[in-house]
Design an enzyme around this catalytic site. Structure first.
Site, short mmCIF file in Angstrom:
data_model
loop_
_atom_site.label_atom_id
_atom_site.label_comp_id
_atom_site.label_asym_id
_atom_site.label_seq_id
_atom_site.Cartn_x
_atom_site.Cartn_y
_atom_site.Cartn_z
N ASP A 75 0.83 -1.21 0.00
CA ASP A 75 0.00 0.00 0.00
C ASP A 75 0.87 1.26 0.00
O ASP A 75 2.04 1.23 0.39
CB ASP A 75 -0.98 0.01 1.19
CG ASP A 75 -0.27 -0.03 2.55
OD1 ASP A 75 0.71 -0.78 2.70
OD2 ASP A 75 -0.70 0.72 3.45
N GLU A 137 0.01 -1.30 5.62
CA GLU A 137 1.09 -0.89 6.53
C GLU A 137 0.89 0.56 6.95
O GLU A 137 1.10 0.93 8.11
CB GLU A 137 2.46 -1.05 5.85
CG GLU A 137 3.65 -0.87 6.80
CD GLU A 137 4.11 0.57 6.99
OE1 GLU A 137 4.86 0.83 7.95
OE2 GLU A 137 3.72 1.46 6.20
ZN LIG Z 1 6.70 2.23 4.12
#
Ligand SMILES: [Zn+2]
Length: 392
Positions: A75, A137
């Site tokens: 992401d 994340e």
């Molecule tokens: Zn990162």
């Protein structure tokens, strides 16, 4: 059909999927799965239970212990409101820099692991390389715990994990833990001439905000007193920081505020337990809430945990650090104050872990984010040395 892409073409391919954390990453994951399948590698998918997102992991080489995990997140942060001079999802080269969202944070490292799969197969590896790609994340490390759980259950245990967040290809052996909270204070509205019969959410929130500042000042003084012996000496600053970036509350000067909310950002030294900081803060919230409720029982304080990520500790004789130093020649100690998924691999997976990847954290999340071509090349040389090491 086996596809062969250079590291740069692989980076362009990965960047072309606009995998902003709020959106699905499944198109990217499907493409990676197809690419690996083309090379005869079966990948395993760990889906989110609630959203159209997935982690992926795969093993190249023999199913034996002692391999190395190359870990990255798929992401990227949004581009909303940022002034880009290039299309964020097209990689554009200018003056030795590859611009595009995620080039540095951190599709560059993901691209290296994927582009070099044909070389890993050809080597051939005696110990495996395991690729680990996570989702979410950037929004609280929500994907990686289930990824690690599945890897521990289904793969032979790797001897080392390299988390490829941008470190300029330096070996980072420790980073701080992260805790991001939203606190919502419920007060009780009365006319401010009768303030003693109401409860101001703004006043209660202010006390909690000051709690953060006071704890940080204590930490600063303790570190100062210890000087070079402070456990966080490699960090800048060398202590746990507590910060409130956002606050909003109240409706009028002459009304006790019914609502106030604010954010907390607690970055704890890796030798401290981030959950301990959260517990201390919760106790303080309970204390303040009890005083509020003595006046109006319907008032209170709620905490939403948006991120609670462990730090990455320096391991005594850590295999990941040893191997990364062998492959790079880097002999210096590096510690960073930003968080990564490394703490999860270390704490929840029991893996020896360090952080090493191309690019600079200064370019992460920026408009016109870029990865220097020379960094991509340094990263490629690093993975090639790793392949040679695991083939020998
Ligand atoms: Zn990162």
């Amino acid at each position: 059909m086996a596809e062969h892409l250079s590291a740069r073409d692989m980076l362009a391919k990965l960047v072309s999927f606009p995998t902003i954390s709020r959106d699905s990453n499944l198109e990217l994951i499907d493409w990676v799965r197809g690419y690996l399948a083309g090379h005869g590698i079966e990948s395993q998918i760990v889906r989110s239970a609630t959203e159209p997102k997935a982690n992926l992991f795969a093993q190249i080489g023999p199913a034996v212990p002692g391999g190395v995990v190359l870990s990255g997140h798929t992401d990227v942060v949004p581009v909303d409101g940022q002034d880009w001079s290039t299309g964020p999802f097209d990689v554009v080269e200018r003056n030795g820099r590859l611009h595009g969202r995620g080039t540095c944070d951190m599709k560059g490292f993901c691209a290296l692991g994927l582009a070099l799969v044909p070389e890993m197969l050809k080597a051939p590896l005696k110990r495996p390389i395991q690729l680990a790609l996570s989702y979410d994340e950037e929004v609280g490390h929500r994907g990686v715990p289930s990824l690690i759980e599945a890897m521990v259950a289904r793969l032979p245990k790797a001897a080392a994990v390299f988390v490829g967040e941008p470190t300029g290809m330096q070996v980072v052996s420790q980073h701080k833990g992260g805790c991001a909270l939203t606190t919502r204070v419920r007060g009780f509205e009365v006319h401010s001439s009768l303030v003693h019969t109401g409860v101001s959410a703004v006043t209660a929130a202010a006390r909690l905000v000051v709690w953060h500042a006071e704890r940080m000042e204590e930490n600063r003084r303790a570190a100062e007193a210890l000087g070079d012996d402070a456990p966080g000496i490699l960090f800048d600053p060398p202590y746990t920081t507590l910060h409130n970036g956002l606050i909003q509350g109240g409706t009028a000067t002459n009304i006790t505020a019914k609502d106030c909310w604010f954010s907390s950002d607690i970055r704890s030294l890796p030798n401290e337990d981030g959950r301990e900081w959260f517990a201390r803060y919760r106790a303080e919230c309970d204390r303040v809430a009890a005083e509020m409720q003595a006046i109006r029982p319907q008032t209170g304080v709620d905490i939403e945990v948006r991120l609670l990520a462990p730090g990455c500790r320096k391991e005594p004789d850590g295999e990941a650090e040893r191997l990364a130093r062998l492959l790079t020649g880097d002999t210096e100690e590096h510690a960073v104050s930003y968080g990564t998924e490394a703490g999860h691999f270390q704490n929840e997976g029991g893996y020896s872990t360090c952080v090493i990847g191309p690019g600079s954290i200064e370019q992460a999340h920026q408009p016109d984010e870029f990865l220097e071509v020379s960094q991509l090349e340094a990263g490629e040389a690093f993975v090639r040395r790793l392949i040679a090491h695991l083939a020998s």
